[in-house]
Design an enzyme around this catalytic site. Structure first.
Site, PDB file in Angstrom:
ATOM      1  N   CYS A  50       6.623   2.095  -5.614  1.00  0.00           N
ATOM      2  CA  CYS A  50       5.985   2.180  -4.298  1.00  0.00           C
ATOM      3  C   CYS A  50       4.480   2.343  -4.494  1.00  0.00           C
ATOM      4  O   CYS A  50       4.021   2.910  -5.480  1.00  0.00           O
ATOM      5  CB  CYS A  50       6.552   3.368  -3.518  1.00  0.00           C
ATOM      6  SG  CYS A  50       5.872   3.511  -1.851  1.00  0.00           S
ATOM      7  N   ASP A  52       2.658   4.314  -2.986  1.00  0.00           N
ATOM      8  CA  ASP A  52       2.287   5.717  -2.707  1.00  0.00           C
ATOM      9  C   ASP A  52       1.449   6.304  -3.850  1.00  0.00           C
ATOM     10  O   ASP A  52       1.832   6.218  -5.018  1.00  0.00           O
ATOM     11  CB  ASP A  52       3.575   6.538  -2.519  1.00  0.00           C
ATOM     12  CG  ASP A  52       3.301   7.904  -1.917  1.00  0.00           C
ATOM     13  OD1 ASP A  52       2.502   8.670  -2.505  1.00  0.00           O
ATOM     14  OD2 ASP A  52       3.873   8.200  -0.858  1.00  0.00           O
ATOM     15  N   HIS A 106      10.966   6.778  -4.266  1.00  0.00           N
ATOM     16  CA  HIS A 106      10.666   8.220  -4.296  1.00  0.00           C
ATOM     17  C   HIS A 106      11.097   8.873  -2.996  1.00  0.00           C
ATOM     18  O   HIS A 106      10.992   8.276  -1.915  1.00  0.00           O
ATOM     19  CB  HIS A 106       9.167   8.459  -4.551  1.00  0.00           C
ATOM     20  CG  HIS A 106       8.281   7.982  -3.456  1.00  0.00           C
ATOM     21  ND1 HIS A 106       7.745   8.812  -2.496  1.00  0.00           N
ATOM     22  CD2 HIS A 106       7.858   6.735  -3.118  1.00  0.00           C
ATOM     23  CE1 HIS A 106       7.013   8.112  -1.652  1.00  0.00           C
ATOM     24  NE2 HIS A 106       7.065   6.847  -2.000  1.00  0.00           N
ATOM     25  N   CYS A 109       9.494   8.953   1.015  1.00  0.00           N
ATOM     26  CA  CYS A 109       8.748   7.684   1.098  1.00  0.00           C
ATOM     27  C   CYS A 109       8.389   7.372   2.560  1.00  0.00           C
ATOM     28  O   CYS A 109       9.266   7.227   3.421  1.00  0.00           O
ATOM     29  CB  CYS A 109       9.587   6.552   0.510  1.00  0.00           C
ATOM     30  SG  CYS A 109       8.732   4.956   0.531  1.00  0.00           S
TER      31      CYS A 109
HETATM   32 ZN    ZN Z   1       6.805   5.200  -0.769  1.00  0.00          ZN
END
Ligand code: ZN
Length: 218
Positions: A50, A52, A106, A109
């Protein structure tokens, strides 16, 4: 370089300073590190994670430059019409011959959370990207809705990782590699923002069962 006065300098200046210190730190331990790494790369892993900022691929597995080939997008998706992800995948398996592909989601998310909510009309492009996750929800709706609400997002995050690993297995690129060599092995992991730990959710290789309709001939 010409300065743009509308950009605050201190934040990016800090990054450049940190970079200098990082480079000097590595050179003091290993003077030939960058010189040797500049010649070629032989990563054994492709990481699909991701975007992130709290889940940086190399950092969470304590890897060095050159060890992991990385692709990241919102909610770590493998969408088989996404040429960005597919071109990374092709280079990783056909040229670099990576031995393992890790799809890493994760807990917590924001992409999954957004996909399970009503759409924000101001984010039309992101909505289209997240639509695939709504489809995964629909596939597992019965199980997900039977769970207490505080467990639903976590389970959905795991279902998403499993789905993306399966999407990889369904590509002709992976099936071609499986026919020609002993790999790559596909892994689905989920990272815990609260404890910094990775959890294994699924592992697939060329011996894993696959529905006939997803198999390529030859
Ligand atoms: Zn994420």
């Amino acid at each position: 370089m010409e300065k743009n006065t509308s950009v605050p300098e201190d934040l990016t200046a800090r990054l450049l300073l940190e970079n200098k210190a990082w480079s000097e730190g590595i050179l003091s331990q290993s003077p030939e590190f960058f010189h040797n790494l500049a010649k070629e790369q032989h990563p054994k892993f492709l990481w699909i994670g991701c975007s992130d900022s709290r889940v940086p691929a190399e950092t969470v597995v304590n890897a060095k430059p050159g060890e992991i080939f990385v692709h990241r997008n919102i909610a770590n998706q493998v969408i088989t019409t996404d040429f960005n992800c597919l071109s990374v995948l092709q280079y990783a398996v056909a040229v670099l011959k990576v031995e393992h592909i890790i799809v890493c989601g994760h807990y917590g998310c924001g992409g999954i959370q957004a996909a399970l909510s009503c759409e924000n009309s101001g984010l039309m492009i992101a909505n289209k990207w997240l639509l695939h996750i709504k489809d995964i929800y629909r596939l597992h709706q019965e199980e997900l809705e039977s769970l207490p609400s505080d467990q639903r997002n976590d389970r959905m995050i795991e279902f998403n990782v499993i789905e993306q690993v399966n999407n990889l297995a369904h590509t002709s690129m992976i099936q071609t590699e499986w026919r020609e060599r002993n790999g790559p092995t596909l892994h689905g992991w989920v990272y815990g923002l609260e404890n910094g730990l990775l959890k294994e959710i699924i592992t697939i290789d060329q011996h894993s069962p696959m529905d006939r309709i997803y198999r390529f001939i030859n």
